[in-house]
Design a protein around this motif. Structure first.
Motif, PDB file in Angstrom:
ATOM      1  N   SER A  60     -19.057  11.930   5.981  1.00 14.88           N
ATOM      2  CA  SER A  60     -19.379  13.399   5.048  1.00 14.88           C
ATOM      3  C   SER A  60     -18.850  13.338   3.494  1.00 14.88           C
ATOM      4  CB  SER A  60     -18.656  14.620   5.823  1.00 14.88           C
ATOM      5  OG  SER A  60     -17.315  13.838   5.598  1.00 14.88           O
ATOM      6  N   SER A  61     -18.114  12.111   3.654  1.00 19.83           N
ATOM      7  CA  SER A  61     -17.977  12.119   1.794  1.00 19.83           C
ATOM      8  C   SER A  61     -17.020  10.761   1.252  1.00 19.83           C
ATOM      9  CB  SER A  61     -16.256  12.461   2.008  1.00 19.83           C
ATOM     10  OG  SER A  61     -15.633  12.640   0.904  1.00 19.83           O
ATOM     11  N   GLY A  62     -17.657  10.460   0.357  1.00 18.11           N
ATOM     12  CA  GLY A  62     -17.349   9.142  -0.874  1.00 18.11           C
ATOM     13  C   GLY A  62     -17.765   7.404  -0.261  1.00 18.11           C
ATOM     14  N   LEU A  63     -17.101   6.747  -0.093  1.00 20.17           N
ATOM     15  CA  LEU A  63     -17.979   5.970   0.353  1.00 20.17           C
ATOM     16  C   LEU A  63     -18.948   5.899   1.891  1.00 20.17           C
ATOM     17  CD1 LEU A  63     -14.652   2.627   0.516  1.00 20.17           C
ATOM     18  CD2 LEU A  63     -17.128   3.694  -1.313  1.00 20.17           C
ATOM     19  N   GLY A  64     -18.397   6.837   2.635  1.00 24.51           N
ATOM     20  CA  GLY A  64     -19.569   6.809   4.178  1.00 24.51           C
ATOM     21  C   GLY A  64     -20.687   7.354   3.685  1.00 24.51           C
ATOM     22  N   ASN A  84     -14.004   5.252  -6.829  1.00 25.98           N
ATOM     23  CA  ASN A  84     -14.215   6.828  -7.582  1.00 25.98           C
ATOM     24  C   ASN A  84     -14.475   7.641  -6.613  1.00 25.98           C
ATOM     25  OD1 ASN A  84     -14.019   8.815  -9.251  1.00 25.98           O
ATOM     26  ND2 ASN A  84     -16.503   8.211 -10.551  1.00 25.98           N
ATOM     27  N   THR A  85     -13.978   8.071  -5.413  1.00 23.75           N
ATOM     28  CA  THR A  85     -14.238   8.797  -4.246  1.00 23.75           C
ATOM     29  C   THR A  85     -13.531  10.042  -4.335  1.00 23.75           C
ATOM     30  OG1 THR A  85     -12.879   7.524  -2.638  1.00 23.75           O
ATOM     31  CG2 THR A  85     -15.085   7.187  -2.757  1.00 23.75           C
ATOM     32  N   PRO A  86     -12.884  10.903  -3.559  1.00 24.29           N
ATOM     33  CA  PRO A  86     -12.433  11.961  -3.591  1.00 24.29           C
ATOM     34  C   PRO A  86     -10.985  11.627  -3.126  1.00 24.29           C
ATOM     35  CG  PRO A  86     -14.549  12.831  -2.743  1.00 24.29           C
ATOM     36  CD  PRO A  86     -14.404  11.389  -2.866  1.00 24.29           C
ATOM     37  N   ILE A  87     -10.873  11.002  -2.157  1.00 22.78           N
ATOM     38  CA  ILE A  87      -8.926  10.372  -2.057  1.00 22.78           C
ATOM     39  C   ILE A  87      -8.360  10.276  -3.536  1.00 22.78           C
ATOM     40  CG2 ILE A  87      -9.350   7.580  -1.554  1.00 22.78           C
ATOM     41  CD1 ILE A  87      -9.165   7.901   1.172  1.00 22.78           C
ATOM     42  N   ASN A  88      -9.242   9.707  -4.570  1.00 23.11           N
ATOM     43  CA  ASN A  88      -8.503   9.248  -5.483  1.00 23.11           C
ATOM     44  C   ASN A  88      -9.012   9.854  -6.782  1.00 23.11           C
ATOM     45  OD1 ASN A  88      -7.402   6.312  -4.662  1.00 23.11           O
ATOM     46  ND2 ASN A  88     -10.081   5.900  -4.799  1.00 23.11           N
ATOM     47  N   ALA A  89      -9.350  11.061  -6.084  1.00 25.47           N
ATOM     48  CA  ALA A  89      -9.784  12.170  -7.474  1.00 25.47           C
ATOM     49  C   ALA A  89      -7.981  13.036  -8.186  1.00 25.47           C
ATOM     50  CB  ALA A  89     -10.314  13.145  -6.716  1.00 25.47           C
ATOM     51  N   ASP A 147      -5.620  11.892 -13.724  1.00 22.44           N
ATOM     52  CA  ASP A 147      -4.075  12.352 -14.330  1.00 22.44           C
ATOM     53  C   ASP A 147      -4.810  10.533 -15.783  1.00 22.44           C
ATOM     54  OD1 ASP A 147      -1.717  10.894 -15.745  1.00 22.44           O
ATOM     55  OD2 ASP A 147      -0.316  11.587 -13.873  1.00 22.44           O
ATOM     56  N   PRO A 148      -4.665  10.580 -16.729  1.00 24.88           N
ATOM     57  CA  PRO A 148      -5.035   9.677 -17.723  1.00 24.88           C
ATOM     58  C   PRO A 148      -3.978   8.347 -17.580  1.00 24.88           C
ATOM     59  CG  PRO A 148      -5.351  12.146 -18.955  1.00 24.88           C
ATOM     60  CD  PRO A 148      -5.135  11.723 -17.466  1.00 24.88           C
ATOM     61  N   GLU A 149      -2.691   8.974 -17.576  1.00 28.24           N
ATOM     62  CA  GLU A 149      -1.649   7.846 -17.179  1.00 28.24           C
ATOM     63  C   GLU A 149      -1.782   7.058 -16.009  1.00 28.24           C
ATOM     64  OE1 GLU A 149       0.535   6.420 -19.112  1.00 28.24           O
ATOM     65  OE2 GLU A 149      -0.684   7.329 -21.140  1.00 28.24           O
ATOM     66  N   ALA A 150      -2.305   7.370 -15.062  1.00 25.43           N
ATOM     67  CA  ALA A 150      -1.855   6.503 -13.353  1.00 25.43           C
ATOM     68  C   ALA A 150      -3.188   5.642 -13.636  1.00 25.43           C
ATOM     69  CB  ALA A 150      -2.219   7.828 -12.729  1.00 25.43           C
ATOM     70  N   LYS A 151      -4.267   6.956 -14.642  1.00 24.99           N
ATOM     71  CA  LYS A 151      -6.123   5.585 -14.340  1.00 24.99           C
ATOM     72  C   LYS A 151      -5.906   4.995 -15.319  1.00 24.99           C
ATOM     73  CE  LYS A 151     -10.904   5.883 -14.660  1.00 24.99           C
ATOM     74  NZ  LYS A 151     -11.666   6.907 -14.714  1.00 24.99           N
ATOM     75  N   LYS A 152      -4.520   4.772 -16.356  1.00 22.58           N
ATOM     76  CA  LYS A 152      -4.513   3.500 -16.889  1.00 22.58           C
ATOM     77  C   LYS A 152      -3.893   2.435 -16.481  1.00 22.58           C
ATOM     78  CE  LYS A 152      -2.664   2.615 -21.886  1.00 22.58           C
ATOM     79  NZ  LYS A 152      -1.006   2.600 -21.425  1.00 22.58           N
ATOM     80  N   GLY A 153      -2.647   3.106 -15.697  1.00 22.82           N
ATOM     81  CA  GLY A 153      -2.433   1.815 -14.731  1.00 22.82           C
ATOM     82  C   GLY A 153      -2.953   1.411 -13.653  1.00 22.82           C
ATOM     83  N   VAL A 154      -3.901   1.819 -12.739  1.00 23.90           N
ATOM     84  CA  VAL A 154      -4.953   0.960 -12.145  1.00 23.90           C
ATOM     85  C   VAL A 154      -5.686   0.831 -12.409  1.00 23.90           C
ATOM     86  CG1 VAL A 154      -6.622   1.907 -10.595  1.00 23.90           C
ATOM     87  CG2 VAL A 154      -4.805   3.039 -10.374  1.00 23.90           C
ATOM     88  N   LEU A 155      -6.735   0.899 -14.499  1.00 23.50           N
ATOM     89  CA  LEU A 155      -7.231  -0.201 -14.612  1.00 23.50           C
ATOM     90  C   LEU A 155      -6.584  -1.281 -15.025  1.00 23.50           C
ATOM     91  CD1 LEU A 155      -9.008   2.572 -16.774  1.00 23.50           C
ATOM     92  CD2 LEU A 155     -10.123   1.152 -15.034  1.00 23.50           C
ATOM     93  N   GLU A 156      -5.298  -1.487 -15.368  1.00 23.86           N
ATOM     94  CA  GLU A 156      -4.139  -2.717 -15.510  1.00 23.86           C
ATOM     95  C   GLU A 156      -4.947  -3.739 -14.079  1.00 23.86           C
ATOM     96  OE1 GLU A 156      -0.583  -0.973 -17.056  1.00 23.86           O
ATOM     97  OE2 GLU A 156      -1.437  -0.493 -18.891  1.00 23.86           O
ATOM     98  N   ALA A 192     -14.952   1.313  -9.577  1.00 25.29           N
ATOM     99  CA  ALA A 192     -15.961   1.390  -9.250  1.00 25.29           C
ATOM    100  C   ALA A 192     -16.627   1.974  -9.031  1.00 25.29           C
ATOM    101  CB  ALA A 192     -17.033  -0.228  -8.159  1.00 25.29           C
ATOM    102  N   GLU A 193     -18.550   2.822  -8.507  1.00 26.37           N
ATOM    103  CA  GLU A 193     -18.733   3.993  -7.793  1.00 26.37           C
ATOM    104  C   GLU A 193     -18.583   3.035  -6.328  1.00 26.37           C
ATOM    105  OE1 GLU A 193     -18.775   6.745  -9.368  1.00 26.37           O
ATOM    106  OE2 GLU A 193     -17.598   5.711 -11.015  1.00 26.37           O
ATOM    107  N   SER A 194     -18.984   4.563  -5.401  1.00 23.33           N
ATOM    108  CA  SER A 194     -19.435   3.890  -4.572  1.00 23.33           C
ATOM    109  C   SER A 194     -20.100   3.225  -4.231  1.00 23.33           C
ATOM    110  CB  SER A 194     -19.646   5.122  -3.537  1.00 23.33           C
ATOM    111  OG  SER A 194     -18.128   6.162  -3.836  1.00 23.33           O
ATOM    112  N   GLU A 195     -22.050   3.053  -4.760  1.00 23.15           N
ATOM    113  CA  GLU A 195     -22.442   2.427  -4.453  1.00 23.15           C
ATOM    114  C   GLU A 195     -22.277   1.094  -4.170  1.00 23.15           C
ATOM    115  OE1 GLU A 195     -22.815   5.287  -6.251  1.00 23.15           O
ATOM    116  OE2 GLU A 195     -23.771   6.157  -5.217  1.00 23.15           O
TER     117      GLU A 195
END
Ligand code: NAD
Length: 261
Positions: A16-20, A192-197, A202-211, A219-222
């Motif tokens: 019903s969401s995200g990767l599935g 990039n799915t709702p589980i991580n939305a 939060d730009p700081e948190a996203k920057k931390g993940v990108l590192e 990545a996108e679900s596809e």
């Protein structure tokens, strides 16, 4: 596209969401017949059914909580009663909740383990039981995570469930290889799915993940759904017991990049 997938029957848990959802749609593009599922989201499932049909497949929706044995039976039985068989069991559903390990209640622990690990086991067991009894060379694909390998503080239940899925995948693969039933897993990194939305808003948190991602993007679900299609297809007919990490290099110890270490 994989020609052999046309007309094959798949169950995709948590679609019903995200990767599935992306995997169900990709299976639709392959011309497959797909049972889509969520625990309590009938209206959304009806939308996903339409999306799979629009993509070129057939679909039906089943509200079922995969942590409940009777719901798992209903889910697998629907594939067989509606579409005549079961070729691909895609165990995608999963949950997570951040909490320090020393403060984690048994209820918190059980919630994640019962969906991610026990639910994956029960769906695999029921699907394989059907395949064995009907001499069907089907395939099971489990949604793991990079956290089958990378420890994850504040998510000990989640990391334990995904580590367990890796060993479940290998054990079932070994047990049923003589019957021609393949069992593999996909271990996504940051998608990039709702589980991580919340985290990615939060730009700081996203920057931390990108590192932590050597390839430098989320990545996108596809990009995960395409691996599910490959593993389901005959192109992967000699592949069993593996976990494909779809993670932009996250499991490659990114701290050692650029001469560090
Ligand atoms: P999501 O929250 O968008 O989707 C989870 C899906 O599982 C939803 O459809 C939800 O309704 C369903 N679900 C939850 N509990 C269920 C239950 N008891 N019975 C049936 N369905 C249930 O999250 P997502 O990112 O699409 O995650 C899908 C899978 O991918 C999970 O197993 C998750 O652990 C894994 N994963 C995701 C990422 C990521 O970055 N998004 C990374 C690694 C692994």
């Amino acid at each position: 596209m994989y020609n052999d997938l046309k007309g094959k029957v798949a169950v995709v848990t948590g679609s019903s969401s995200g990767l599935g959802r992306a995997i169900a749609i990709r299976f639709g593009q392959e011309g497959m017949k797909v049972v889509v599922n969520g625990p309590n989201d009938e209206k959304v499932l009806a939308e996903v059914v339409e999306e799979v049909k629009k993509a070129g497949g057939e679909a039906t929706g089943v509200v079922a909580d995969i942590s409940k044995e009777e719901d798992v039976k209903k889910l697998i039985d629907t594939a067989i009663s509606e579409f005549g068989t079961l070729d691909v069991m895609m165990n995608n559903a999963g949950v997570q909740k951040e909490i320090a390990s020393h403060e984690m209640s048994l209820e918190d622990w059980n919630k994640v383990i019962s969906v991610n690990l026990t639910g994956t086991f029960m769906c695999s067991r029921n699907a394989i039981d059907y395949m064995v009894k009907n001499d069907k060379k089907g395939t099971v694909i489990n949604m793991s995570s990079v956290h089958d390998t990378i420890p994850w503080p504040h998510f000990v239940h989640y990391a334990s469930s995904k580590g367990g899925i890796r060993m479940m995948t290998e054990t079932l693969a070994l047990e049923y290889a003589p019957k021609g039933i393949r069992v593999n897993a996909i271990g996504p990194g940051a998608i990039n799915t709702p589980i991580n939305a919340e985290k990615f808003s939060d730009p700081e948190a996203k920057k931390g993940v990108l590192e932590l991602i050597p390839m430098g993007y989320v990545a996108e679900s596809e990009e995960v759904a395409s691996i599910a299609a490959f593993l389901a297809s005959e192109e992967a007919k000699y592949v069993t017991g593996v976990t494909v990490h779809v993670d932009g290099g996250m499991t490659l110890y990114p701290g050692f990049q650029a001469g560090k270490g």
